[in-house]
Design a protein around this motif. Structure first.
Motif, PDB file in Angstrom:
ATOM      1  N   SER A 506       0.794  -1.338   0.149  1.00 34.71           N
ATOM      2  CA  SER A 506       0.027   0.191  -0.002  1.00 34.71           C
ATOM      3  C   SER A 506       0.813   1.335  -0.107  1.00 34.71           C
ATOM      4  CB  SER A 506      -0.932  -0.205   1.245  1.00 34.71           C
ATOM      5  OG  SER A 506      -0.102   0.000   2.421  1.00 34.71           O
ATOM      6  N   LYS A 507       2.178   1.250   0.424  1.00 35.96           N
ATOM      7  CA  LYS A 507       2.968   2.082   0.342  1.00 35.96           C
ATOM      8  C   LYS A 507       4.478   1.695  -0.543  1.00 35.96           C
ATOM      9  CE  LYS A 507       1.083   4.319   4.497  1.00 35.96           C
ATOM     10  NZ  LYS A 507       1.433   4.769   5.865  1.00 35.96           N
ATOM     11  N   ILE A 521       1.453  -0.615  -6.213  1.00 43.24           N
ATOM     12  CA  ILE A 521       1.121  -0.097  -4.914  1.00 43.24           C
ATOM     13  C   ILE A 521      -0.538   0.528  -5.148  1.00 43.24           C
ATOM     14  CG2 ILE A 521       1.521   2.285  -3.686  1.00 43.24           C
ATOM     15  CD1 ILE A 521       3.795   0.465  -3.684  1.00 43.24           C
ATOM     16  N   ASN A 523      -2.808   2.358  -3.018  1.00 41.44           N
ATOM     17  CA  ASN A 523      -3.275   3.474  -1.702  1.00 41.44           C
ATOM     18  C   ASN A 523      -4.412   4.069  -2.016  1.00 41.44           C
ATOM     19  OD1 ASN A 523      -3.098   5.221  -0.020  1.00 41.44           O
ATOM     20  ND2 ASN A 523      -1.200   6.493  -0.619  1.00 41.44           N
ATOM     21  N   PHE A 547      -4.245   4.853  -6.912  1.00 37.35           N
ATOM     22  CA  PHE A 547      -4.251   5.809  -5.449  1.00 37.35           C
ATOM     23  C   PHE A 547      -5.658   6.309  -5.554  1.00 37.35           C
ATOM     24  CE2 PHE A 547      -0.076   5.652  -6.574  1.00 37.35           C
ATOM     25  CZ  PHE A 547       0.729   5.846  -5.420  1.00 37.35           C
TER      26      PHE A 547
END
Length: 901
Positions: A506-507, A521, A523, A547
Motif C-alpha cells: 500500500s506504500k 502500489i 493506496n 491511488f
C-alpha cells in the motif's frame, strides 16, 4: 628536447598499436551481449522447468539452486539493460539501423571505450558464475531436477498458445436456486430486514448468487435503482457513495449533483449490493453513511465474515449462508462447466468421473470451475485419470491451492507471465481488457511467441481466452472487462513474490527495495507518494500504482493548493519499462523522464497534469502514452516522431500543425481525445499512413476536418471504433468503408444534398452500435444515415432527432436489438412498422416530455424489457392495449425526487 619529443611520439605509437588491437575485442562486446541475452532465455527456461516440479514435490536444494540461478539471471538482465542504456546515451539515433562501414574503423564512439571495458569484465565474471551454478557437481542438480519433475506433471500435456483450440466457457448460477429464491423473498417482503447479508467461505458462490438476484426481472421492476458496488479493500467510504451516485444517474437520468445525491437517494426505493465486504469496520462505515432510502429499500452484502460477528456488530440483519453444492447439484453444475473438447470424455465416463470430481472438490463451486479448467483441454480418458491421480497424491495441500498449483505448473511460459500480472491488480474488481493488452504488450510478454503465424494482439487475446477457459479469470460486462477471484489472486500474488515477478504494497516501504523488479502500489487513503530518498529502486522494471482519486465532492476544492507529488525518485530507476499511475496528484513530470530509454508504457491517469516536459520526445521505445483525465493540451512536435508509438490516449490533445511532424507514426493503433490540425490537407494528412489504426476519437472537429478525416479513413480496414465530437459534422460517406463496431457522433449532422453526384454513390459510414448526440437529424436524414441493415444498438440522445414522429420501417432496423431514446424534446410519437424490428429486445425512453403515443410494440416476440421514466400516460396506454407488456415494463418516477432538491 628532440629526445623528449621522440619518446612521446613513441609512446603515442604504442598506444595507437594497443588501441588497434583492442578495437576488435571491444567491438566483440556487441556479440557478447547478444550471446548473453540468448543464454538468459535458456536459463529462464531451466528455472521454469525446475520450478514446475519442485512447486509440488519440495526439495530444499532445488529451491536454493533455483534462487541462485534466478539471481544470476537477473544480474545478466541488468548487464544487458545497462549496456543498451549506455549505448543509447552515447549514440543519438541508436534505434536506427547502423550503416555499413569499413572493418578497420570502429563501429562505436570513443566515449564508449570505458563502458565496453567494464561491460566485457562483467560479462566474463557473470558467465563464470552461471557456469558454476549450472554445472554444480557438488549438488548434482541434474538428477534432482529430473526427480522433481518425476511426478506426473510431464504426463499432463502442456500445449503452446498457438496449438490451443479455445472454445467459450459457459457460466451459469447452477445449484444456487434455493439461495437465490431466499434472497429475493427477503428483498421483496414488506416488513423484511433492510440489510441482507450473504455469507460463506471463499469460492462458495456468494457473488454468483447476488448477481443472479440483481439480474432477476421481478427484482429489477420492484426497485427504482439496482446498484452493484465492488471496490478494493480499504477504499474510502466516499468512493462507495460515488459509485452509487454514478450508477443511479445512469439508470434514472435524475441529473442531480453529487451534493444533492444523498437527499435524492433517500427518496428512491433502492437496492444496493456491496460485494466482497470482508472487513467489519469497513462494512460498518459504509452502512453508516448510506441513506436509508424510501420504504422497501434494501442492501445486500456478500462477505466471508462469520454470521455471529455480523449480528453482534449490527442489529436487525438477516443472513443467508451459502454452503457447498450437494452431489446432485454438482452434476448439474458440471454439465455447464465441461464444454468444448472435454465434454465428450465427461459424458462417456460421467458415472465414475462425477464421484471423483465431487471427492476432490468437496462441492466447492470455485474448485469445480478450476478443476474443469484443468481438464478443459484434455480429450482422452487417460489424461483425465492422470490429472485425478496427481491431485489426489497431493491432498496435503489446501484444496484451492492444490488445484492452482497444478494449473500453474502445467501452463505454457507465456501464460504464466500473463497470469502473474494479475497479482498487481485488485481482486474481484472489473479490469479494462484493452488496457491489460497494452500493458502485456509493453512488457514484451508476446515476444516469445513471435513468428508463429499470429500477430501480437492475436497471441495476447488467445492467452486471455485460455485463462478464462482454465477458470482463473472471468469475463464481465459484455466481455469488455475481466476480473480475478480473491482466492486465485492470493495465489498469484504469492507466486509473483516468490519468483521476484512483482511485489505489492500500500506504500513504497518495501524490504529490499534495491532488488525489486516489479512493484504494485494500492493506496486508497490519499493521492500523495511518500518515499525516502534512500529507498530507491535501481532495478525496477515495472511500476503500477492505484491511488485514492478525489471524490466528486473534493473536485471543487482542487485549486486550494493541496500537496502534490513529484516523481524525482524515478531517476534512480533507469531500467523502467512500464509506469502506470492512476490518481497520483502530480504537479509536473521531471525532465529526467526522458532518460528512461527502456520505457514502453507511460500511463498517468487522473494525475492533475497540465503539460508534459519536452524530454518525453526522447522515449524512443515508447508504445503507449495514457494521459486521460488530465489537462494536457499539447506535446512537443518531436514526440510524434517516435516510430514505435502505438497508443495515445488523452482528453483534448492538439496534434501538430505540420503534417510532416507525424509522417513517421505508422504503427498507431489507438488515438483518443485528439484535435486535428486545420492546416492538414487530403494530400498530406498523416492519418492516411496509419494503416493499423483500430480506435480513433476526435474532439473539437470542424466540418472541414471531418471531411478530411473521412477521406483518410477509406482504406483503414483495421478501424473498429470511431468517435467524433464537434459543432458541425457532415454525413460521412465512403466508397470502401467497412462497417464499424462502434460509432459515436456528437454534434449537428449536416445534410449532403448539395454534394456532387459521385459523392452520393458512396455508402454512409455505419456500425453495429451507433450513438448520436445533438445531431438534430430529421426523419429523412436519419433514413439516409441508416440505409444499411447493420445496426444492433441505436441511441438517439440530446436532440439528435428533431421531428415530431420517429418512424422505424424498412430493412434498416431488422437486426436492431436495443433502442434508447433520451432527451428528445420535440418527439411526440414513436411508430414501429410491421416486421421492421423483429429482433428488438430492449426499449428505453427518458427525457421525452411530449411523447404521447407509441405504436407497434404488441407483436414484438423478442421484446423483454421496457424502461420508461416519468411517462405514466404511455405506461397506462400500453398496459391497456396489451396486458402482456405490463410484465415487461419498468416505470421510474424521477420528478418527485427532483422537485424536492
Amino acid at each position: 628536447m628532440d629526445t623528449s619529443i621522440l619518446t612521446v611520439l613513441n609512446k603515442i605509437g604504442e598506444v595507437a598499436q594497443f588501441a588497434v588491437a583492442e578495437y576488435q575485442r571491444l567491438q566483440d562486446v556487441d556479440k557478447q551481449v547478444d550471446d548473453l541475452c540468448s543464454k538468459l532465455e535458456f536459463l529462464m527456461a531451466m528455472i521454469q522447468v525446475a520450478e514446475e516440479g519442485n512447486r509440488i514435490k519440495r526439495d530444499e536444494l532445488v529451491r536454493v539452486w533455483v534462487n541462485h540461478l534466478r539471481s544470476a539471471v537477473f544480474q545478466a538482465e541488468d548487464i544487458a539493460d545497462e549496456y543498451f542504456q549506455e549505448v543509447y546515451q552515447s549514440r543519438p539515433g541508436f534505434e536506427r539501423k547502423q550503416a555499413r562501414r569499413c572493418p578497420c574503423i570502429p563501429c562505436f564512439n570513443l566515449s564508449e571505450v570505458p563502458v565496453r571495458y567494464d561491460l566485457a569484465g562483467q560479462i566474463k565474471e557473470l558467465l563464470g558464475r552461471l557456469d558454476d551454478i549450472q554445472n554444480n557437481k557438488l549438488l548434482n542438480m541434474r538428477p534432482r531436477m529430473d526427480g522433481a519433475l518425476d511426478n506426473n506433471i510431464q504426463a499432463i500435456d502442456k500445449p503452446t498458445i498457438g496449438t490451443m483450440v479455445v472454445e467459450g466457457r459457459v457460466d451459469a448460477a447452477v445449484g444456487f436456486d434455493g439461495y437465490i429464491k431466499s434472497i429475493i423473498n427477503l428483498l421483496l417482503e414488506d416488513k423484511g430486514s433492510t440489510v441482507v447479508v450473504v455469507t460463506g467461505e471463499s469460492g462458495i458462490g456468494k457473488s454468483t448468487a447476488a448477481r443472479a438476484v440483481l439480474g432477476d426481472r421481478t427484482v429489477n421492476r420492484s426497485f427504482d435503482i439496482c446498484v452493484w458496488v465492488c471496490l478494493p479493500a480499504k477504499s474510502r467510504v466516499d468512493k462507495y457513495l460515488d459509485q452509487i451516485w454514478k450508477q443511479s444517474d445512469e439508470q434514472t437520468h435524475h441529473g442531480c449533483g453529487r451534493s444533492e445525491f444523498k437527499q435524492v437517494l433517500a427518496k428512491m426505493k433502492s437496492l444496493v449490493v456491496l460485494d466482497g465486504m470482508d472487513s467489519m469496520d469497513e462494512l460498518t462505515g459504509v452502512l453508516r453513511e448510506l441513506p436509508g432510502g424510501a420504504k422497501g429499500s434494501r442492501i445486500v452484502v456478500t462477505t466471508q465474515l462469520p454470521d455471529e460477528e455480523i449480528k453482534q456488530r449490527r442489529s436487525g440483519v438477516t443472513t443467508v449462508e451459502v454452503k457447498s453444492l450437494e452431489q446432485a447439484d454438482c452434476v448439474e453444475f458440471l454439465d455447464k462447466v465441461f464444454s468444448g473438447r472435454c465434454r465428450r470424455v465427461y459424458k462417456e465416463n460421467q458415472d465414475k468421473f462425477v464421484d471423483k470430481i465431487y471427492k476432490i472438490s468437496g462441492g466447492l463451486p470455485l474448485a469445480v470451475v478450476l478443476l474443469g479448467g484443468l481438464l478443459y483441454f484434455k480429450d482422452h480418458e487417460t489424461q483425465w485419470n492422470e490429472v485425478f491421480d496427481l491431485l489426489e497424491s497431493y491432498a496435503r495441500k489446501r484444496l484451492i491451492k492444490r488445484l492452482l498449483t497444478v494449473s500453474y505448473a502445467t501452463m505454457p511460459t507465456i501464460l504464466k507471465s500473463c497470469f502473474l500480472y494479475f497479482a498487481a491488480m485488485p481482486p474481484n474488481v472489473p479490469l479494462d481488457l484493452k488496457k491489460l493488452h497494452r500493458l502485456w504488450s509493453a512488457e514484451g510478454i508476446a515476444e516469445s511467441e513471435s513468428g508463429g503465424g499470429f500477430t501480437e494482439n492475436e497471441v495476447l487475446a488467445r492467452c486471455l481466452r485460455v485463462l478464462v477457459s482454465r477458470g482463473l479469470v472471468e469475463r464481465m460486462e459484455d466481455g469488455t472487462k475481466i476480473c480475478i477471484h480473491q482466492s486465485v489472486h492470493g495465489f498469484a500474488k504469492e507466486i509473483a513474490h516468490e519468483t521476484g515477478f512483482m511485489e505489492s504494497d500500500s506504500k513504497f516501504g518495501i524490504r529490499g527495495a534495491s532488488t525489486v523488479r516489479g512493484l504494485s502500489i494500492h493506496n486508497y487513503v490519499d493521492r500523495v507518494i511518500r518515499i525516502d530518498k534512500e529507498n530507491c529502486f535501481p532495478k525496477l522494471r515495472t511500476l503500477l500504482g492505484d491511488f485514492a482519486e478525489d471524490s466528486i465532492t473534493e473536485v471543487a476544492h482542487a485549486k486550494r493548493g493541496l500537496r502534490k507529488s513529484r516523481l524525482e525518485f524515478l531517476r534512480h530507476s533507469k531500467f523502467l519499462r512500464v509506469v502506470d499511475l492512476h490518481g497520483v496528484k502530480l504537479g509536473t513530470l521531471p525532465d529526467s523522464i526522458g532518460d528512461m530509454i527502456h520505457l514502453r508504457y507511460l500511463g498517468l491517469r487522473s494525475c492533475c497534469l497540465m503539460d508534459l516536459p519536452p524530454s518525453v520526445a526522447k522515449l524512443l521505445n515508447l508504445e503507449t502514452l495514457d494521459i486521460t483525465d488530465n489537462q494536457v493540451q499539447s506535446i512537443v512536435d518531436e514526440f510524434w516522431k517516435i516510430k514505435k508509438l502505438k497508443h495515445v490516449l488523452a482528453e483534448k490533445l492538439t496534434l501538430p500543425l505540420s503534417a510532416a511532424s507525424m509522417d513517421l507514426v505508422t504503427e498507431l493503433e489507438t488515438l483518443q481525445g485528439v484535435r486535428l490540425s486545420s492546416q492538414w490537407t487530403q494530400e498530406n494528412c498523416p492519418i492516411k499512413n496509419m494503416a493499423k489504426i483500430f480506435s480513433l476519437a476526435v474532439v473539437g472537429a470542424t466540418a472541414a476536418c471531418v471531411r478530411l478525416l473521412a477521406k483518410a479513413l477509406e482504406e483503414k480496414r483495421a478501424l473498429h471504433h470511431l468517435k467524433i465530437a464537434g459543432d458541425r459534422i457532415p454525413l460521412l460517406r465512403s466508397s470502401r468503408y467497412q462497417p464499424l463496431q462502434y460509432l459515436q457522433l456528437d454534434g449537428k449532422i449536416l445534410s449532403d444534398e448539395g454534394a456532387a453526384q459521385s459523392y452520393h454513390t458512396r455508402r454512409p459510414i455505419t456500425a453495429s452500435r451507433i450513438v448520436l448526440r445533438s445531431s438534430c437529424m430529421s426523419q429523412e436524414l436519419l433514413g439516409r444515415f441508416l440505409s444499411q441493415p447493420i445496426v444492433n444498438e441505436l441511441e438517439l440522445l440530446d436532440n439528435s432527432f428533431t421531428d415530431l414522429k420517429l418512424l422505424l420501417q424498412g430493412d434498416a432496423f431488422k437486426y436492431l436489438k436495443k433502442l434508447k431514446l433520451g432527451n428528445l424534446k420535440e418527439l411526440e410519437e414513436l411508430v414501429i412498422g410491421e416486421s421492421a424490428v423483429p429482433n428488438l429486445m430492449t426499449l428505453e425512453i427518458f427525457g421525452c416530455p411530449k411523447l404521447k403515443k407509441i405504436q407497434g410494440l404488441k407483436n414484438l416476440e423478442q421484446l423483454k424489457n421496457l424502461f420508461f421514466f416519468d411517462m405514466p400516460e404511455i405506461v397506462a396506454q400500453l398496459e391497456a392495449v396489451d396486458k402482456e407488456l405490463s410484465g415487461k415494463i419498468k416505470h421510474v418516477r424521477t420528478s418527485a425526487w427532483a422537485s424536492t432538491t
